[in-house]
Scaffold this motif. Structure first.
Motif, mmCIF file in Angstrom:
data_model
loop_
_atom_site.group_PDB
_atom_site.id
_atom_site.type_symbol
_atom_site.label_atom_id
_atom_site.label_comp_id
_atom_site.label_asym_id
_atom_site.label_seq_id
_atom_site.Cartn_x
_atom_site.Cartn_y
_atom_site.Cartn_z
ATOM 1 N N ASN A 52 1.769 19.562 -1.096
ATOM 2 C CA ASN A 52 0.548 18.700 -0.498
ATOM 3 C C ASN A 52 0.820 17.172 -1.159
ATOM 4 O OD1 ASN A 52 -1.767 18.803 0.819
ATOM 5 N ND2 ASN A 52 -3.108 18.793 -1.012
ATOM 6 N N ALA A 53 2.180 17.005 -1.076
ATOM 7 C CA ALA A 53 2.268 15.645 -1.735
ATOM 8 C C ALA A 53 1.764 14.538 -0.974
ATOM 9 C CB ALA A 53 3.977 15.725 -1.643
ATOM 10 N N ALA A 54 2.150 14.664 0.464
ATOM 11 C CA ALA A 54 1.421 13.496 1.450
ATOM 12 C C ALA A 54 0.022 13.333 1.206
ATOM 13 C CB ALA A 54 1.994 13.609 2.739
ATOM 14 N N ALA A 55 -0.739 14.351 0.972
ATOM 15 C CA ALA A 55 -2.441 14.374 1.014
ATOM 16 C C ALA A 55 -2.626 13.697 -0.258
ATOM 17 C CB ALA A 55 -2.885 15.516 1.033
ATOM 18 N N LEU A 56 -1.752 14.056 -1.518
ATOM 19 C CA LEU A 56 -2.144 13.584 -2.908
ATOM 20 C C LEU A 56 -1.691 12.113 -2.884
ATOM 21 C CD1 LEU A 56 -2.780 14.253 -5.888
ATOM 22 C CD2 LEU A 56 -0.307 14.192 -6.188
ATOM 23 N N GLY A 57 -0.893 11.379 -2.435
ATOM 24 C CA GLY A 57 -0.552 10.183 -2.182
ATOM 25 C C GLY A 57 -1.688 9.512 -1.505
ATOM 26 N N ALA A 58 -2.031 10.261 -0.303
ATOM 27 C CA ALA A 58 -3.137 9.348 0.329
ATOM 28 C C ALA A 58 -4.545 9.387 -0.312
ATOM 29 C CB ALA A 58 -3.175 10.076 1.904
ATOM 30 N N ALA A 59 -4.543 10.380 -1.121
ATOM 31 C CA ALA A 59 -5.765 10.429 -1.657
ATOM 32 C C ALA A 59 -6.082 9.206 -2.591
ATOM 33 C CB ALA A 59 -6.171 11.812 -2.266
ATOM 34 N N ALA A 60 -4.909 9.148 -3.379
ATOM 35 C CA ALA A 60 -4.632 8.168 -4.628
ATOM 36 C C ALA A 60 -5.018 6.630 -3.830
ATOM 37 C CB ALA A 60 -3.430 8.294 -4.825
ATOM 38 N N GLY A 61 -4.546 6.446 -2.472
ATOM 39 C CA GLY A 61 -4.670 5.247 -2.011
ATOM 40 C C GLY A 61 -6.156 4.974 -1.588
ATOM 41 N N HIS A 62 -6.700 5.937 -0.941
ATOM 42 C CA HIS A 62 -8.130 5.909 -0.692
ATOM 43 C C HIS A 62 -8.888 5.600 -1.998
ATOM 44 C CE1 HIS A 62 -7.660 6.705 3.698
ATOM 45 N NE2 HIS A 62 -7.086 7.790 3.409
ATOM 46 N N ASP A 63 -8.645 6.204 -2.724
ATOM 47 C CA ASP A 63 -9.478 6.117 -4.159
ATOM 48 C C ASP A 63 -9.464 4.553 -4.519
ATOM 49 O OD1 ASP A 63 -11.059 7.333 -6.528
ATOM 50 O OD2 ASP A 63 -9.234 6.369 -7.233
ATOM 51 N N ILE A 64 -8.049 4.162 -4.693
ATOM 52 C CA ILE A 64 -7.959 2.799 -5.276
ATOM 53 C C ILE A 64 -8.634 1.785 -4.320
ATOM 54 C CG2 ILE A 64 -6.189 1.253 -5.485
ATOM 55 C CD1 ILE A 64 -4.548 3.037 -7.138
ATOM 56 N N ARG A 65 -8.249 1.917 -2.935
ATOM 57 C CA ARG A 65 -8.970 1.078 -1.840
ATOM 58 C C ARG A 65 -10.404 0.889 -2.096
ATOM 59 N NH1 ARG A 65 -8.136 -1.813 2.267
ATOM 60 N NH2 ARG A 65 -5.849 -1.298 2.587
ATOM 61 N N ALA A 66 -11.175 2.074 -2.476
ATOM 62 C CA ALA A 66 -12.572 2.069 -2.464
ATOM 63 C C ALA A 66 -13.145 1.333 -3.900
ATOM 64 C CB ALA A 66 -13.072 3.386 -2.794
ATOM 65 N N ARG A 67 -12.175 1.537 -4.950
ATOM 66 C CA ARG A 67 -12.316 0.838 -6.325
ATOM 67 C C ARG A 67 -12.051 -0.422 -6.621
ATOM 68 N NH1 ARG A 67 -10.443 2.968 -10.237
ATOM 69 N NH2 ARG A 67 -8.977 4.171 -9.368
ATOM 70 N N ALA A 68 -10.992 -1.117 -5.902
ATOM 71 C CA ALA A 68 -10.491 -2.178 -6.069
ATOM 72 C C ALA A 68 -11.358 -3.172 -6.355
ATOM 73 C CB ALA A 68 -9.256 -2.432 -5.224
ATOM 74 N N PRO A 69 -10.983 -4.227 -7.499
ATOM 75 C CA PRO A 69 -11.941 -5.328 -7.828
ATOM 76 C C PRO A 69 -11.537 -6.552 -6.662
ATOM 77 C CG PRO A 69 -10.777 -4.586 -9.884
ATOM 78 C CD PRO A 69 -10.215 -3.606 -8.500
ATOM 79 N N ALA A 70 -12.519 -7.481 -6.694
ATOM 80 C CA ALA A 70 -12.225 -8.358 -5.650
ATOM 81 C C ALA A 70 -10.808 -9.291 -6.247
ATOM 82 C CB ALA A 70 -13.386 -9.434 -5.698
ATOM 83 N N GLY A 71 -10.030 -9.823 -5.380
ATOM 84 C CA GLY A 71 -9.084 -10.366 -5.643
ATOM 85 C C GLY A 71 -7.574 -9.282 -5.787
ATOM 86 N N VAL A 72 -8.065 -8.059 -5.552
ATOM 87 C CA VAL A 72 -6.704 -7.248 -5.453
ATOM 88 C C VAL A 72 -6.872 -6.686 -4.114
ATOM 89 C CG1 VAL A 72 -6.200 -4.706 -6.262
ATOM 90 C CG2 VAL A 72 -7.225 -6.466 -7.799
ATOM 91 N N LEU A 73 -5.573 -6.297 -3.710
ATOM 92 C CA LEU A 73 -5.333 -6.042 -2.209
ATOM 93 C C LEU A 73 -5.838 -7.267 -1.001
ATOM 94 C CD1 LEU A 73 -6.485 -2.264 -2.089
ATOM 95 C CD2 LEU A 73 -4.197 -3.245 -1.775
#
Length: 308
Positions: free
Chosen positions: A285-306
């Motif tokens: 389930n490698a691709a799904a795990l990486g995508a989940a990490a990306g979605h989680d970080i995108r939702a939590r990233a502080p202003a100025g990140v990304l």
């Protein structure tokens, strides 16, 4: 595969790129009993090779190291392309796929400086030469007083510039140093948990035409499954974050005890803010795990990140 067929490998012309192409050729020869004159290495100059006076982010991103090679693959000039996996954009041109990865080298970064120093003891205001936004942000997170300066070129060029006094230290991938026989130049190897690598660092990616089933079948014999699974996770992570050379992003997947462990990190350019993710999941389930990490970080990233 017949001995009358010629395989043409496309690559950049740097010493590291050529070493990676030769490793690919050797593995194909061993896997299929081929003579070395049946596999030709075709050197292709890329835009990234020509542009040396500014950071890649300012010139158009990491695709500058792949476009001309991919054009040659699409028009049939070459049969496969060998790349450093960390140079690969997440979106490939239509009709091309990453068919195989060779066994991954060490993913860590190496600090090269005077032997009496490490990252914590460099003098205040010391200059560290690097073209990587990830490395700049990670340095600033630990040492806000250190000054990153642009240092472009292949491994040997960067080592010469360091020796000439253009900076007091530099950071290079340990994998590249090892493949070129320069591992002894490393002063300190940085801990992967505190200084995580770029997505794909240490891995060699092999790209083909999607329709070329003959070449894909040949490459299946040298594809390293653990590396392939790790890169599926890392590249899915990067794709969700729309990562490029414009954002400091680190991602590292590895397999341990039958599980895929993933560590993702995104930072602001100054290293003062970040969002981090660590978890594990089934290897299949490698691709799904990486995508989940990306979605989680995108939702939590502080202003100025990304960049937002």
């Amino acid at each position: 595969m017949t001995q009358t067929s010629l395989i043409r490998i496309g690559t950049r012309g740097s010493p590291l790129a050529l070493a990676q192409a030769r490793e690919t050729r050797q593995r194909l020869m061993a896997a299929h009993g081929l003579d070395d004159d049946k596999i030709d290495i075709v050197v292709i100059t890329t835009s990234g090779d020509r542009i040396q006076d500014r950071a890649l982010a300012e010139a158009g991103g990491k695709g500058l190291f792949t476009k001309e090679i991919e054009d040659a693959l699409l028009d049939g000039t070459i049969d496969l392309a060998v790349h450093s996996a960390k140079d690969m954009p997440t979106a490939l041109p239509p009709g091309l796929v990453l068919s195989a990865y060779l066994p991954r080298e060490d993913v860590r970064d190496a600090l090269i400086c005077a032997p009496e120093h490490d990252l914590t003891t460099l003098s205040p205001g010391a200059r560290i030469g690097t073209a990587s936004l990830r490395r700049q942000a990670l340095i600033r997170r630990q040492r806000p007083d250190i000054v990153p300066v642009l240092l472009r070129g292949n491994v040997e060029t960067r080592l010469r510039k360091l020796a000439a006094g253009m900076c007091e230290a530099t950071l290079l991938a340990l994998a590249g140093l090892r493949r070129l026989g320069h591992a002894g130049a490393a002063t300190h190897i940085l801990d992967v948990d505190h200084f995580p690598p770029a997505v794909g660092q240490g891995a060699i990616a092999i790209e083909t035409r999607e329709s070329d089933t003959r070449m894909r079948d040949l490459l299946a014999a040298i594809d390293d499954r653990p590396t392939h699974q790790a890169l599926l996770a890392e590249r899915a992570f990067l794709a969700v974050l729309e990562g490029s050379c414009r954002a400091p992003i680190a991602g590292h997947a590895r397999i341990a005890d039958g599980r895929l462990l993933f560590h993702g990190l995104v930072l602001s350019a100054d290293g003062g803010k970040w969002a981090e993710w660590r978890d594990s999941g089934p290897v299949d389930n490698a691709a799904a795990l990486g995508a989940a990490a990306g979605h989680d970080i995108r939702a939590r990233a502080p202003a100025g990140v990304l960049g937002v």
